[in-house]
Design a protein around this motif. Structure first.
Motif, PDB file in Angstrom:
ATOM      1  N   THR A 105       6.004  -7.324  -1.962  1.00 32.03           N
ATOM      2  CA  THR A 105       7.029  -6.420  -2.506  1.00 32.03           C
ATOM      3  C   THR A 105       8.070  -7.216  -3.291  1.00 32.03           C
ATOM      4  O   THR A 105       8.492  -6.815  -4.379  1.00 32.03           O
ATOM      5  CB  THR A 105       7.744  -5.674  -1.352  1.00 32.03           C
ATOM      6  OG1 THR A 105       6.773  -5.164  -0.459  1.00 32.03           O
ATOM      7  CG2 THR A 105       8.602  -4.551  -1.873  1.00 32.03           C
ATOM      8  N   ASP A 128       4.294   4.241  -9.482  1.00 39.58           N
ATOM      9  CA  ASP A 128       4.169   3.306  -8.358  1.00 39.58           C
ATOM     10  C   ASP A 128       3.041   3.803  -7.454  1.00 39.58           C
ATOM     11  O   ASP A 128       3.193   4.826  -6.773  1.00 39.58           O
ATOM     12  CB  ASP A 128       5.527   3.273  -7.633  1.00 39.58           C
ATOM     13  CG  ASP A 128       5.517   2.431  -6.369  1.00 39.58           C
ATOM     14  OD1 ASP A 128       4.537   1.704  -6.137  1.00 39.58           O
ATOM     15  OD2 ASP A 128       6.514   2.516  -5.613  1.00 39.58           O
ATOM     16  N   GLY A 132       4.663   3.443  -0.349  1.00 36.65           N
ATOM     17  CA  GLY A 132       5.240   3.059   0.954  1.00 36.65           C
ATOM     18  C   GLY A 132       6.615   3.687   1.155  1.00 36.65           C
ATOM     19  O   GLY A 132       6.770   4.909   1.119  1.00 36.65           O
ATOM     20  N   ASP A 151       1.483   8.024  -2.635  1.00 32.02           N
ATOM     21  CA  ASP A 151       0.906   7.336  -1.477  1.00 32.02           C
ATOM     22  C   ASP A 151      -0.056   8.312  -0.812  1.00 32.02           C
ATOM     23  O   ASP A 151       0.197   9.518  -0.800  1.00 32.02           O
ATOM     24  CB  ASP A 151       2.001   6.920  -0.486  1.00 32.02           C
ATOM     25  CG  ASP A 151       1.573   5.730   0.355  1.00 32.02           C
ATOM     26  OD1 ASP A 151       2.120   4.636   0.185  1.00 32.02           O
ATOM     27  OD2 ASP A 151       0.645   5.906   1.199  1.00 32.02           O
ATOM     28  N   ASP A 153      -0.604   8.311   2.266  1.00 34.53           N
ATOM     29  CA  ASP A 153      -0.078   8.516   3.613  1.00 34.53           C
ATOM     30  C   ASP A 153       1.150   9.441   3.537  1.00 34.53           C
ATOM     31  O   ASP A 153       2.163   9.102   2.924  1.00 34.53           O
ATOM     32  CB  ASP A 153       0.297   7.141   4.179  1.00 34.53           C
ATOM     33  CG  ASP A 153       0.890   7.223   5.562  1.00 34.53           C
ATOM     34  OD1 ASP A 153       1.233   8.318   6.016  1.00 34.53           O
ATOM     35  OD2 ASP A 153       1.020   6.153   6.189  1.00 34.53           O
ATOM     36  N   ASN A 179      -4.241  10.232  -3.595  1.00 33.45           N
ATOM     37  CA  ASN A 179      -5.071   9.033  -3.527  1.00 33.45           C
ATOM     38  C   ASN A 179      -5.158   8.428  -4.931  1.00 33.45           C
ATOM     39  O   ASN A 179      -5.648   9.070  -5.861  1.00 33.45           O
ATOM     40  CB  ASN A 179      -6.464   9.418  -3.021  1.00 33.45           C
ATOM     41  CG  ASN A 179      -7.317   8.199  -2.780  1.00 33.45           C
ATOM     42  OD1 ASN A 179      -7.133   7.154  -3.410  1.00 33.45           O
ATOM     43  ND2 ASN A 179      -8.259   8.319  -1.860  1.00 33.45           N
ATOM     44  N   LEU A 181      -7.058   6.400  -6.100  1.00 34.31           N
ATOM     45  CA  LEU A 181      -8.412   6.162  -6.597  1.00 34.31           C
ATOM     46  C   LEU A 181      -9.118   7.459  -6.966  1.00 34.31           C
ATOM     47  O   LEU A 181     -10.256   7.441  -7.427  1.00 34.31           O
ATOM     48  CB  LEU A 181      -9.247   5.419  -5.551  1.00 34.31           C
ATOM     49  CG  LEU A 181      -8.727   4.045  -5.157  1.00 34.31           C
ATOM     50  CD1 LEU A 181      -9.696   3.374  -4.202  1.00 34.31           C
ATOM     51  CD2 LEU A 181      -8.515   3.173  -6.383  1.00 34.31           C
ATOM     52  N   ASN A 194       1.065  -2.290  -5.536  1.00 26.59           N
ATOM     53  CA  ASN A 194       1.059  -3.298  -4.486  1.00 26.59           C
ATOM     54  C   ASN A 194       0.090  -2.804  -3.419  1.00 26.59           C
ATOM     55  O   ASN A 194       0.483  -2.157  -2.447  1.00 26.59           O
ATOM     56  CB  ASN A 194       2.482  -3.490  -3.929  1.00 26.59           C
ATOM     57  CG  ASN A 194       2.509  -4.536  -2.829  1.00 26.59           C
ATOM     58  OD1 ASN A 194       1.514  -5.224  -2.588  1.00 26.59           O
ATOM     59  ND2 ASN A 194       3.641  -4.672  -2.161  1.00 26.59           N
ATOM     60  N   LEU A 195      -1.197  -3.071  -3.640  1.00 22.76           N
ATOM     61  CA  LEU A 195      -2.250  -2.568  -2.750  1.00 22.76           C
ATOM     62  C   LEU A 195      -2.984  -3.781  -2.179  1.00 22.76           C
ATOM     63  O   LEU A 195      -2.360  -4.729  -1.776  1.00 22.76           O
ATOM     64  CB  LEU A 195      -3.168  -1.632  -3.541  1.00 22.76           C
ATOM     65  CG  LEU A 195      -2.471  -0.362  -4.078  1.00 22.76           C
ATOM     66  CD1 LEU A 195      -3.306   0.323  -5.140  1.00 22.76           C
ATOM     67  CD2 LEU A 195      -2.169   0.600  -2.943  1.00 22.76           C
ATOM     68  N   LEU A 199      -8.978  -2.365  -3.418  1.00 22.98           N
ATOM     69  CA  LEU A 199      -8.412  -1.175  -4.062  1.00 22.98           C
ATOM     70  C   LEU A 199      -8.074  -1.459  -5.518  1.00 22.98           C
ATOM     71  O   LEU A 199      -8.334  -0.630  -6.395  1.00 22.98           O
ATOM     72  CB  LEU A 199      -7.146  -0.729  -3.341  1.00 22.98           C
ATOM     73  CG  LEU A 199      -7.305  -0.007  -2.016  1.00 22.98           C
ATOM     74  CD1 LEU A 199      -5.953   0.469  -1.522  1.00 22.98           C
ATOM     75  CD2 LEU A 199      -8.218   1.182  -2.176  1.00 22.98           C
TER      76      LEU A 199
HETATM   77  C1  SAM Z   1       1.321  -2.811   0.743  1.00 23.15           C
HETATM   78  S1  SAM Z   1       1.934  -1.190   0.858  1.00 23.15           S
HETATM   79  C2  SAM Z   1       3.068  -1.212  -0.546  1.00 23.15           C
HETATM   80  C3  SAM Z   1       4.317  -0.414  -0.334  1.00 23.15           C
HETATM   81  C4  SAM Z   1       5.388  -0.575  -1.425  1.00 23.15           C
HETATM   82  N1  SAM Z   1       4.902  -0.140  -2.716  1.00 23.15           N
HETATM   83  C5  SAM Z   1       5.817  -2.031  -1.533  1.00 23.15           C
HETATM   84  O1  SAM Z   1       5.577  -2.666  -2.561  1.00 23.15           O
HETATM   85  O2  SAM Z   1       6.395  -2.533  -0.566  1.00 23.15           O
HETATM   86  C6  SAM Z   1       0.562  -0.266   0.271  1.00 23.15           C
HETATM   87  C7  SAM Z   1       0.757   1.228   0.336  1.00 23.15           C
HETATM   88  O3  SAM Z   1      -0.350   1.804  -0.350  1.00 23.15           O
HETATM   89  C8  SAM Z   1      -0.770   2.971   0.313  1.00 23.15           C
HETATM   90  N2  SAM Z   1      -2.179   3.192  -0.084  1.00 23.15           N
HETATM   91  C9  SAM Z   1      -3.277   2.522   0.320  1.00 23.15           C
HETATM   92  N3  SAM Z   1      -4.379   3.001  -0.293  1.00 23.15           N
HETATM   93  C10 SAM Z   1      -3.959   3.991  -1.116  1.00 23.15           C
HETATM   94  C11 SAM Z   1      -4.625   4.883  -2.009  1.00 23.15           C
HETATM   95  N4  SAM Z   1      -5.946   4.834  -2.185  1.00 23.15           N
HETATM   96  N5  SAM Z   1      -3.892   5.787  -2.694  1.00 23.15           N
HETATM   97  C12 SAM Z   1      -2.546   5.864  -2.508  1.00 23.15           C
HETATM   98  N6  SAM Z   1      -1.873   5.051  -1.667  1.00 23.15           N
HETATM   99  C13 SAM Z   1      -2.553   4.124  -0.984  1.00 23.15           C
HETATM  100  C14 SAM Z   1      -0.533   2.650   1.788  1.00 23.15           C
HETATM  101  O4  SAM Z   1      -0.381   3.842   2.539  1.00 23.15           O
HETATM  102  C15 SAM Z   1       0.762   1.820   1.718  1.00 23.15           C
HETATM  103  O5  SAM Z   1       1.909   2.632   1.880  1.00 23.15           O
END
Ligand code: SAM
Length: 259
Positions: A105, A128, A132, A151, A153, A179, A181, A194-195, A199
């Motif tokens: 981050t 973004d 998160g 996100d 989630d 999602n 993707l 930031n994945l 992904l």
């Molecule tokens: C590493 S965290 C990054 C959070 C924030 N952007 C940061 O930089 O601190 C990754 C986030 O991506 C979300 N995530 C994972 N796969 C995803 C997907 N396919 N589509 C959307 N969100 C996803 C997770 O739920 C998580 O909140």
């Protein structure tokens, strides 16, 4: 708390109790959490992988400064006089990933503040992906962008909206559960993701329209050993590397369309 991982994911906190089985690409990933290591040891005999102990730190107050561009705090403490002119963002030390303290981050914050300080366009659009706590979208909005955060989630989306209200940034930001993707991606001047590597490798081929429109990409959550496959795929798809930064074992890559 213990985790059995057949393939270690990056270190964001899962919602507990949980079992995570993801197959975004070809490589299956399994994570199972349990307060008791014994059932995990039994599963490990069948599936392999490693069992590791997880120490959850209670959320602690934090204060993060990104050069002269931004200060991120978890509370309303008063700032030292020299920091008061710097734009400020408050992010609850809550359950969603993204307080700015994690290297992935932090690197994104450094890159996006630099990008936004240089762009000539007024009110650039930022997307973004994997927002998160909403920290990156909100930081972008604080610095003048219109930002969308996605996100998959639901609890992360709720937390992002809470943080948007806390910062009075609800008109400049919008958050939704989606999602990255699957759902069609809206146009943006800057995409932040930031994945993690698998992904990101699946995301890149979805960004062709953005590449043609001149979007900049900031990709984070990449471990050192994973960078080459991302660099190769991005180059193959018409992106050229503009910046590459490292903090500990984490890399952040910034791309723009090849000219
Ligand atoms: C590493 S965290 C990054 C959070 C924030 N952007 C940061 O930089 O601190 C990754 C986030 O991506 C979300 N995530 C994972 N796969 C995803 C997907 N396919 N589509 C959307 N969100 C996803 C997770 O739920 C998580 O909140």
């Amino acid at each position: 708390m213990y985790a059995l991982e057949t393939r270690p994911l990056t270190s964001w906190k899962p919602t507990l109790p949980s079992a995570v089985l993801e197959r975004p690409g070809q490589t299956p990933i399994l994570q199972i959490y349990s307060p008791n290591p014994l059932p995990l040891r039994r599963l490990q005999k069948i599936h392999g992988g490693r069992v590791r102990k997880i120490n959850f730190r209670p959320s602690s107050p934090f204060y993060l400064r990104v050069g002269q561009s931004l200060i991120v705090t978890s509370d309303s403490r008063s700032l030292p006089a020299k920091d008061r002119p710097i734009p400020r963002l408050k992010i609850r030390a809550g359950p969603a990933f993204g307080t700015g303290e994690h290297a992935t981050t932090h690197l994104c914050l450094r890159y996006l503040t630099r990008y936004l300080s240089r762009i000539r366009k007024k009110n650039p659009a930022v997307l973004d992906l994997g927002c998160g706590s909403g920290i990156l979208a909100l930081a972008s909005a604080r610095l003048g962008a219109w930002a969308k955060g996605w996100d998959h989630d639901e609890s992360a989306v709720r937390e992002s909206i809470r943080n948007a209200k806390l910062n009075r940034l609800t008109t400049r930001t919008s958050f939704r559960q989606a999602n990255a993707l699957r759902a069609p991606l809206p146009p943006a001047d800057l995409i932040l993701a930031n994945l993690y590597d698998v992904l990101l490798l699946h995301l890149l081929p979805r960004l062709d329209r953005h590449r043609r429109a001149g979007t900049t990409l900031i990709l984070s959550g990449i471990l050192r050993g994973q960078a080459n496959s991302i660099l190769r795929t991005a180059r193959h798809l018409g992106w050229s590397l503009e910046r590459r930064g490292r903090l500990g074992r984490w890399l952040c890559l910034q791309f723009r369309p090849q000219s």
